[in-house]
Design an enzyme around this catalytic site. Structure first.
Site, PDB file in Angstrom:
ATOM      1  N   TYR A   1      13.479  13.745  70.026  1.00  0.00           N
ATOM      2  CA  TYR A   1      14.558  14.355  70.804  1.00  0.00           C
ATOM      3  C   TYR A   1      14.508  13.863  72.248  1.00  0.00           C
ATOM      4  CZ  TYR A   1      14.184  16.964  66.528  1.00  0.00           C
ATOM      5  OH  TYR A   1      14.076  17.271  65.195  1.00  0.00           O
TER       6      TYR A   1
ATOM      7  N   GLY B   1       9.703  21.084  61.234  1.00  0.00           N
ATOM      8  CA  GLY B   1       9.383  22.073  62.257  1.00  0.00           C
ATOM      9  C   GLY B   1       7.946  22.093  62.713  1.00  0.00           C
TER      10      GLY B   1
ATOM     11  N   TYR C   1      15.923  23.052  76.832  1.00  0.00           N
ATOM     12  CA  TYR C   1      15.172  24.199  76.324  1.00  0.00           C
ATOM     13  C   TYR C   1      13.769  24.299  76.894  1.00  0.00           C
ATOM     14  CZ  TYR C   1      15.427  20.720  72.440  1.00  0.00           C
ATOM     15  OH  TYR C   1      15.507  19.590  71.671  1.00  0.00           O
TER      16      TYR C   1
ATOM     17  N   ARG D   1      15.193  17.353  77.345  1.00  0.00           N
ATOM     18  CA  ARG D   1      14.444  18.514  76.835  1.00  0.00           C
ATOM     19  C   ARG D   1      14.080  19.548  77.891  1.00  0.00           C
ATOM     20  NH1 ARG D   1      10.064  18.411  75.041  1.00  0.00           N
ATOM     21  NH2 ARG D   1      10.338  20.090  73.556  1.00  0.00           N
TER      22      ARG D   1
ATOM     23  N   CYS E   1      22.985  14.549  89.568  1.00  0.00           N
ATOM     24  CA  CYS E   1      23.493  15.598  90.450  1.00  0.00           C
ATOM     25  C   CYS E   1      23.624  16.919  89.709  1.00  0.00           C
ATOM     26  CB  CYS E   1      24.813  15.157  91.053  1.00  0.00           C
ATOM     27  SG  CYS E   1      24.584  13.669  92.024  1.00  0.00           S
ATOM     28  N   GLU E   2      22.494  17.473  89.349  1.00  0.00           N
ATOM     29  CA  GLU E   2      22.404  18.778  88.683  1.00  0.00           C
ATOM     30  C   GLU E   2      21.058  19.370  89.089  1.00  0.00           C
ATOM     31  OE1 GLU E   2      24.520  20.112  86.366  1.00  0.00           O
ATOM     32  OE2 GLU E   2      25.744  18.368  85.826  1.00  0.00           O
TER      33      GLU E   2
ATOM     34  N   GLY F   1      10.216  15.781  61.646  1.00  0.00           N
ATOM     35  CA  GLY F   1      10.860  14.870  62.587  1.00  0.00           C
ATOM     36  C   GLY F   1       9.913  14.696  63.758  1.00  0.00           C
TER      37      GLY F   1
HETATM   38  C1  LIG Z   1      15.926  19.056  62.781  1.00  0.00           C
HETATM   39  C2  LIG Z   1      15.603  19.303  61.362  1.00  0.00           C
HETATM   40  C3  LIG Z   1      14.366  18.949  60.843  1.00  0.00           C
HETATM   41  C4  LIG Z   1      13.242  18.377  61.684  1.00  0.00           C
HETATM   42  O1  LIG Z   1      12.729  19.299  62.597  1.00  0.00           O
HETATM   43  P1  LIG Z   1      11.409  18.904  63.417  1.00  0.00           P
HETATM   44  O2  LIG Z   1      11.141  20.102  64.237  1.00  0.00           O
HETATM   45  O3  LIG Z   1      11.740  17.704  64.229  1.00  0.00           O
HETATM   46  O4  LIG Z   1      10.342  18.640  62.427  1.00  0.00           O
HETATM   47  C5  LIG Z   1      14.142  19.142  59.491  1.00  0.00           C
HETATM   48  N1  LIG Z   1      15.096  19.653  58.698  1.00  0.00           N
HETATM   49  C6  LIG Z   1      16.308  20.017  59.159  1.00  0.00           C
HETATM   50  C7  LIG Z   1      17.319  20.572  58.230  1.00  0.00           C
HETATM   51  C8  LIG Z   1      16.606  19.851  60.502  1.00  0.00           C
HETATM   52  O5  LIG Z   1      17.801  20.219  60.971  1.00  0.00           O
END
Ligand SMILES: *Cc1c(COP(=O)(O)O)cnc(C)c1O
Length: 431
Positions: free
Chosen positions: A384, A239, A329, A325, A355-356, A288
């Site tokens: 993503y 996150g 969101y 993206r 076409c959106e 991620g």
């Molecule tokens: C998507 C996800 C992550 C990675 O989130 P990021 O925001 O890309 O760092 C980590 N753990 C779980 C369980 C996830 O679903």
């Protein structure tokens, strides 16, 4: 920090001119910087060194085989959310025993596959799921390693579609119910081995505070579970946010000096280490976006321009099927011309061919007055981005390229039209 900057009037990734890649491979194409990924990985390791911490890269952010191979070579583990992702890890030379498997909807076939491959742990999200894993492990005559994802009910202050840690979300088990659930596992599910505890409160967090609040809330439970069940790890999720607005400038140290509030790997690590170290648990971190997001730009060509009564539009050859993206969101990406402009900024919408009405990459954006035929770079496209791409409007999947210093190579060929339809059948054709 990332490796995209103008050199001699042309945008480069590391030492490679992006105009050269666009000319050779065509557009749209996703261009990744190996250097950026390796440096960020190294920074995670350096900053988290005081903890017994392991990185589990969240595969869903970007799952190209070459990127996974690069991560595997560095010895990182993987956080996966499907049997398909586990297959990808193995196919890319990764080690299943370094994989944690998350997600609210694992199928029986996926659970069986993961058990057979010997993953590190299932991160479970409901009692139903735990009972299913218990039964399948019994059938296979093995013990399944499990952790449960606790939902700490902390607001991550991020977009509502990527907040996961409040009790309004489908994820995890409410913190008020987690202790009784662990007791139930221990008492009633003989084929499970309680190995850890997990949480993940959301994505693209730009401040440290929600992480701290969640850890403070859950730490006593982690300590208790260590004592009661001998858990060996606590995964605190991913996150950690990246810079979208300001991305190009953030390739320079001055930007960071002027933005002390922006989360960094260091500020994250320094805030959490004192809370986690006393627990004596192995800590898993699942970044991620932070490992790949700023490490990529998507190149696209401006096709047309149109001035309307209310707006100016620049039509590009990349659509929401390539990067969803902004539509999904309200994601923000900086867009820069590969050939540098000066002094001709206008306000325009950068829109795709789909076409959106939701098919835009930027709205009311101050941007260089690019002309048809010019190549643009959409920054921060690594997370993503391609991993959410589709062939909507029958647009073949884009190509992907990996840059390493002065070298670059294609890591995904552009999909052909034949490949796009090769699995489709007329009634009566052999399935
Ligand atoms: C998507 C996800 C992550 C990675 O989130 P990021 O925001 O890309 O760092 C980590 N753990 C779980 C369980 C996830 O679903």
């Amino acid at each position: 920090m990332h490796s995209f900057s103008y050199k001699n009037g042309s945008l480069h990734c590391e030492e490679v001119n992006l105009a050269d890649i666009a000319a050779a491979v065509g557009t749209p194409v996703f261009v990744y910087s190996k250097k950026t990924i390796l440096e960020d990985l190294e920074e995670f390791r350096r900053e988290l060194a005081p903890l017994n911490a392991h990185i589990a890269y969240a595969v869903k952010a970007c799952s190209n085989k070459a990127i996974l191979h690069l991560m595997a070579q560095q010895g990182v583990g993987f956080d996966i959310v499907s049997g398909g992702e586990l297959w990808r890890i193995i196919n890319a030379g990764g080690d299943p025993s370094l994989c944690t498997y998350a997600g609210v909807g694992k199928t029986e076939a996926e659970i069986r596959y993961a058990l057979q491959q010997g993953i590190y742990c299932f991160n479970c999200e409901s009692e139903n799921e735990l009972r299913t894993i218990d039964r399948i492990a019994g059938e296979l005559g093995c013990k399944a390693p499990v952790a449960v994802r606790v939902n700490p009910n902390v607001d991550a202050h991020t977009h509502k579609y990527i907040t996961t840690g409040t009790n309004e979300n489908k994820f995890g088990v409410d913190i008020s119910r987690i202790e009784s659930l662990y007791a139930t596992i221990a008492a009633e599910m003989p084929n499970l081995c309680i190995k850890g505890l997990q949480m993940h409160i959301g994505s693209q967090l730009t401040e440290v505070k929600p992480f701290v609040m969640a850890i403070e809330k859950v730490a006593p439970i982690a300590a208790k579970f260590k004592e009661l069940y001998g858990i060996e790890f606590w995964s605190i999720g991913g996150g950690i946010g990246i810079v979208y607005d300001g991305c190009l400038a953030s390739g320079k140290p001055e930007w960071w000096a002027a933005h002390p509030e922006q989360i960094t790997i260091r500020s994250y690590a320094q805030a959490i280490i004192p809370l986690l170290k006393p627990l004596g648990l192995r800590i898993l971190v699942e970044p991620g976006r932070r490992l790949v997001g700023n490490a990529c730009a998507m190149l696209t060509t401006c096709l047309y321009e149109k001035k309307g009564e209310a707006k100016t539009f620049k039509m590009i050859d990349a659509g929401m099927n390539d990067i969803i993206r902004p539509a999904l969101y309200e994601g923000y990406h900086e867009i820069w011309p590969v050939t540098e402009h000066s002094g001709d900024e206008i306000t325009a919408d950068i829109v795709g061919p789909i076409c959106e009405s939701g098919d835009f990459q930027a709205q009311n954006r101050r941007i260089a007055d690019v002309k048809p035929g010019e190549v643009l770079a959409e920054l921060s496209a690594g997370a993503y981005g391609f991993s959410m791409a589709s062939t909507y409007n029958s647009r073949p999947l884009a190509a992907e390229v990996l840059v390493d210093g002065t070298q670059w190579c294609v890591i995904r060929r552009r999909q052909t039209l034949e490949q796009m339809v090769e699995d489709e059948l007329l009634p009566g054709e052999q399935a």
